[in-house]
Design a protein around this motif. Sequence first.
Motif, PDB file in Angstrom:
ATOM      1  N   ALA A 189      -8.321  17.626   4.523  1.00  0.00           N
ATOM      2  CA  ALA A 189      -9.047  16.421   4.109  1.00  0.00           C
ATOM      3  C   ALA A 189      -9.399  15.529   5.292  1.00  0.00           C
ATOM      4  O   ALA A 189      -9.476  14.310   5.166  1.00  0.00           O
ATOM      5  CB  ALA A 189      -8.226  15.643   3.074  1.00  0.00           C
ATOM      6  N   THR A 190      -9.620  16.129   6.438  1.00  0.00           N
ATOM      7  CA  THR A 190      -9.955  15.374   7.641  1.00  0.00           C
ATOM      8  C   THR A 190     -11.188  14.510   7.417  1.00  0.00           C
ATOM      9  O   THR A 190     -12.165  14.964   6.815  1.00  0.00           O
ATOM     10  CB  THR A 190     -10.225  16.340   8.813  1.00  0.00           C
ATOM     11  N   GLY A 191     -11.134  13.280   7.900  1.00  0.00           N
ATOM     12  CA  GLY A 191     -12.295  12.403   7.789  1.00  0.00           C
ATOM     13  C   GLY A 191     -12.319  11.542   6.558  1.00  0.00           C
ATOM     14  O   GLY A 191     -13.279  10.778   6.363  1.00  0.00           O
ATOM     15  N   HIS A 192     -11.287  11.617   5.713  1.00  0.00           N
ATOM     16  CA  HIS A 192     -11.279  10.760   4.528  1.00  0.00           C
ATOM     17  C   HIS A 192     -11.254   9.298   4.942  1.00  0.00           C
ATOM     18  O   HIS A 192     -10.889   8.946   6.072  1.00  0.00           O
ATOM     19  CB  HIS A 192     -10.098  11.099   3.611  1.00  0.00           C
ATOM     20  N   LEU A 193     -11.638   8.432   4.010  1.00  0.00           N
ATOM     21  CA  LEU A 193     -11.786   7.003   4.302  1.00  0.00           C
ATOM     22  C   LEU A 193     -10.724   6.146   3.620  1.00  0.00           C
ATOM     23  O   LEU A 193     -10.920   4.953   3.432  1.00  0.00           O
ATOM     24  CB  LEU A 193     -13.186   6.539   3.875  1.00  0.00           C
ATOM     25  N   ALA A 194      -9.588   6.747   3.273  1.00  0.00           N
ATOM     26  CA  ALA A 194      -8.546   5.983   2.583  1.00  0.00           C
ATOM     27  C   ALA A 194      -8.015   4.850   3.435  1.00  0.00           C
ATOM     28  O   ALA A 194      -7.550   3.829   2.908  1.00  0.00           O
ATOM     29  CB  ALA A 194      -7.405   6.907   2.172  1.00  0.00           C
ATOM     30  N   PHE A 195      -8.061   4.998   4.758  1.00  0.00           N
ATOM     31  CA  PHE A 195      -7.634   3.929   5.666  1.00  0.00           C
ATOM     32  C   PHE A 195      -8.822   3.136   6.206  1.00  0.00           C
ATOM     33  O   PHE A 195      -8.681   2.352   7.149  1.00  0.00           O
ATOM     34  CB  PHE A 195      -6.842   4.507   6.839  1.00  0.00           C
ATOM     35  N   GLY A 196      -9.996   3.334   5.611  1.00  0.00           N
ATOM     36  CA  GLY A 196     -11.190   2.689   6.104  1.00  0.00           C
ATOM     37  C   GLY A 196     -11.771   3.456   7.280  1.00  0.00           C
ATOM     38  O   GLY A 196     -11.475   4.635   7.510  1.00  0.00           O
ATOM     39  N   CYS A 239      -7.243   0.857   9.153  1.00  0.00           N
ATOM     40  CA  CYS A 239      -5.877   0.362   8.953  1.00  0.00           C
ATOM     41  C   CYS A 239      -5.014   0.521  10.212  1.00  0.00           C
ATOM     42  O   CYS A 239      -4.829   1.632  10.715  1.00  0.00           O
ATOM     43  CB  CYS A 239      -5.227   1.096   7.784  1.00  0.00           C
ATOM     44  N   LEU A 240      -4.480  -0.599  10.672  1.00  0.00           N
ATOM     45  CA  LEU A 240      -3.663  -0.620  11.879  1.00  0.00           C
ATOM     46  C   LEU A 240      -2.361   0.158  11.691  1.00  0.00           C
ATOM     47  O   LEU A 240      -1.873   0.822  12.595  1.00  0.00           O
ATOM     48  CB  LEU A 240      -3.360  -2.070  12.257  1.00  0.00           C
ATOM     49  N   GLU A 282      -4.436  14.823   1.823  1.00  0.00           N
ATOM     50  CA  GLU A 282      -5.157  15.093   0.575  1.00  0.00           C
ATOM     51  C   GLU A 282      -4.807  14.076  -0.501  1.00  0.00           C
ATOM     52  O   GLU A 282      -5.684  13.612  -1.248  1.00  0.00           O
ATOM     53  CB  GLU A 282      -4.835  16.512   0.092  1.00  0.00           C
ATOM     54  N   LEU A 283      -3.546  13.694  -0.594  1.00  0.00           N
ATOM     55  CA  LEU A 283      -3.169  12.666  -1.566  1.00  0.00           C
ATOM     56  C   LEU A 283      -3.841  11.333  -1.242  1.00  0.00           C
ATOM     57  O   LEU A 283      -4.291  10.618  -2.140  1.00  0.00           O
ATOM     58  CB  LEU A 283      -1.649  12.501  -1.591  1.00  0.00           C
ATOM     59  N   LEU A 284      -3.917  10.999   0.034  1.00  0.00           N
ATOM     60  CA  LEU A 284      -4.592   9.764   0.436  1.00  0.00           C
ATOM     61  C   LEU A 284      -6.060   9.797   0.011  1.00  0.00           C
ATOM     62  O   LEU A 284      -6.596   8.820  -0.522  1.00  0.00           O
ATOM     63  CB  LEU A 284      -4.487   9.577   1.945  1.00  0.00           C
ATOM     64  N   ARG A 285      -6.718  10.922   0.255  1.00  0.00           N
ATOM     65  CA  ARG A 285      -8.123  11.061  -0.150  1.00  0.00           C
ATOM     66  C   ARG A 285      -8.278  11.010  -1.663  1.00  0.00           C
ATOM     67  O   ARG A 285      -9.120  10.278  -2.203  1.00  0.00           O
ATOM     68  CB  ARG A 285      -8.682  12.403   0.356  1.00  0.00           C
ATOM     69  N   TYR A 286      -7.467  11.775  -2.353  1.00  0.00           N
ATOM     70  CA  TYR A 286      -7.594  11.941  -3.796  1.00  0.00           C
ATOM     71  C   TYR A 286      -7.345  10.630  -4.545  1.00  0.00           C
ATOM     72  O   TYR A 286      -8.051  10.312  -5.512  1.00  0.00           O
ATOM     73  CB  TYR A 286      -6.593  13.009  -4.244  1.00  0.00           C
ATOM     74  N   LEU A 287      -6.384   9.843  -4.088  1.00  0.00           N
ATOM     75  CA  LEU A 287      -6.003   8.622  -4.805  1.00  0.00           C
ATOM     76  C   LEU A 287      -6.727   7.382  -4.291  1.00  0.00           C
ATOM     77  O   LEU A 287      -7.047   6.483  -5.085  1.00  0.00           O
ATOM     78  CB  LEU A 287      -4.492   8.423  -4.713  1.00  0.00           C
ATOM     79  N   THR A 288      -6.949   7.268  -2.999  1.00  0.00           N
ATOM     80  CA  THR A 288      -7.675   6.141  -2.390  1.00  0.00           C
ATOM     81  C   THR A 288      -7.299   4.826  -3.084  1.00  0.00           C
ATOM     82  O   THR A 288      -8.120   4.189  -3.744  1.00  0.00           O
ATOM     83  CB  THR A 288      -9.207   6.353  -2.444  1.00  0.00           C
ATOM     84  N   ILE A 289      -6.043   4.414  -2.929  1.00  0.00           N
ATOM     85  CA  ILE A 289      -5.559   3.263  -3.696  1.00  0.00           C
ATOM     86  C   ILE A 289      -6.208   1.947  -3.286  1.00  0.00           C
ATOM     87  O   ILE A 289      -6.377   1.051  -4.112  1.00  0.00           O
ATOM     88  CB  ILE A 289      -4.020   3.153  -3.608  1.00  0.00           C
ATOM     89  N   ALA A 290      -6.585   1.797  -1.996  1.00  0.00           N
ATOM     90  CA  ALA A 290      -7.385   0.635  -1.579  1.00  0.00           C
ATOM     91  C   ALA A 290      -8.839   1.019  -1.838  1.00  0.00           C
ATOM     92  O   ALA A 290      -9.536   1.497  -0.953  1.00  0.00           O
ATOM     93  CB  ALA A 290      -7.143   0.316  -0.113  1.00  0.00           C
ATOM     94  N   THR A 350       0.818  -1.207   0.000  1.00  0.00           N
ATOM     95  CA  THR A 350       0.000   0.000   0.000  1.00  0.00           C
ATOM     96  C   THR A 350       0.858   1.265   0.000  1.00  0.00           C
ATOM     97  O   THR A 350       0.649   2.168  -0.816  1.00  0.00           O
ATOM     98  CB  THR A 350      -0.928   0.002   1.225  1.00  0.00           C
ATOM     99  N   THR A 351       1.831   1.334   0.902  1.00  0.00           N
ATOM    100  CA  THR A 351       2.657   2.542   0.984  1.00  0.00           C
ATOM    101  C   THR A 351       3.504   2.712  -0.266  1.00  0.00           C
ATOM    102  O   THR A 351       3.678   3.840  -0.757  1.00  0.00           O
ATOM    103  CB  THR A 351       3.562   2.487   2.228  1.00  0.00           C
TER     104      THR A 351
END
Length: 397
Positions: A331-338, A344-345, A273-281, A237-238
């Motif tokens: 981007a507080t509250g994004h769900l990129a980590f579920g 995500c642990l 913001e990158l985590l939100r924008y890309l949401t790779i999982a 993931t990283t």
Amino acid sequence: MTIPELPLARPAGCPFDPPAELGAIREERPLARLAYPDGHQGWLVTGYAQTRAVLADPRFSSRVELAHYPLPGLEDLGELPPAPVGDLTGIDAPEHTRYRRLLAGKFTVRRMRQLAERVEQVTAEHLDAMERRGPDVDLVEAFAHPVPAVMICELLGVPYADRAEFQSHTAEMSRSDATPEEQFAAYGELQKYVGGLVLAKRAAPTDDLLSDLTTSDLTDDELGGVGTFLLGAGLDTTANMIALGTFALLRNPEQLALLRGADEETAERAVEELLRYLTIAHTGVRVALEDVELDGQLIKAGESVAVSLQAANRDPAKFPDPDALALDRKATGHLAFGHGIHQCLGQQLARVELRVALPALCTRFPSLRLAVPAEEVPLRPARQNIYGVARLPVKLS
């Protein structure tokens, strides 16, 4: 009306955007009927509020053996067995709770930030090596993959001499053209390796997470399973976030400029913001354990719900102008980590690695650019549950 299949095709020329159909579905029916590849009639959730509700509700299960999967490729395997021992993503409480309690204290914000200096060292070493190899490199091979690989190996106590073996198994698991059967086989090989490592740690503990866990009540099989899960989850993931994030920044040079020499607060906001924008999982699945009413509709016990995290993170009801990459966005509250108990642990470790690696790369190589046209960058297949690039050819100067 039932959606005939999960939309997977991304817009032409927009490799960072979710399939356009997902946005249209979200606007019309954020909870919609979906036909799954194996013939199951389940659901698709695309709205932010509805996605968060499903992920937080204990009436929805994560158990692998109960689920039908919306991504193609697994339907020919028949009924799937329960998740491997130690795989926290595919189990429910109380088993999940037991593992999580043992591990949560090892991945706190404070502990992961203490690793920042080592992440900086590892990052600098690989940037130095890139400079020596340049001017043309594959960023995945030279930087995005090895930096988190070194960190997760050191955290778990994988001996330096064994890292090539470990990385070969993880590379096979994430290979863009690997079949599900090949991925399962590679996971099995990784399990065998970690099982041997567990025995070595019990015999001669060292200063690492796996050795720490030998003092817990975990059996050898459980400890091996947890170690395998952490090694796999902590790398792919990283690595994909570093590579795909760099690709996105190179396509948005005004945003990339904000990361050069960024202070800690700027880097933190940019990474979120990158985590939100890309949401790779990009897509998960849950199964209703009982009848559940959600958004005015009845989800019956046994029905699977495909959770489109990428659609939820582009919901304008939560994030204004969601299709724009804006590194100064909060981007507080994004769900990129579920969300919920399965969030995500290792998210704090990923954050530290991204906050160090991306600004350092942009600052060291201010003229960094693609070495091929953007449309020729090879992307991972949409059917894989982790999105990214297979390779990222770049010029350093």
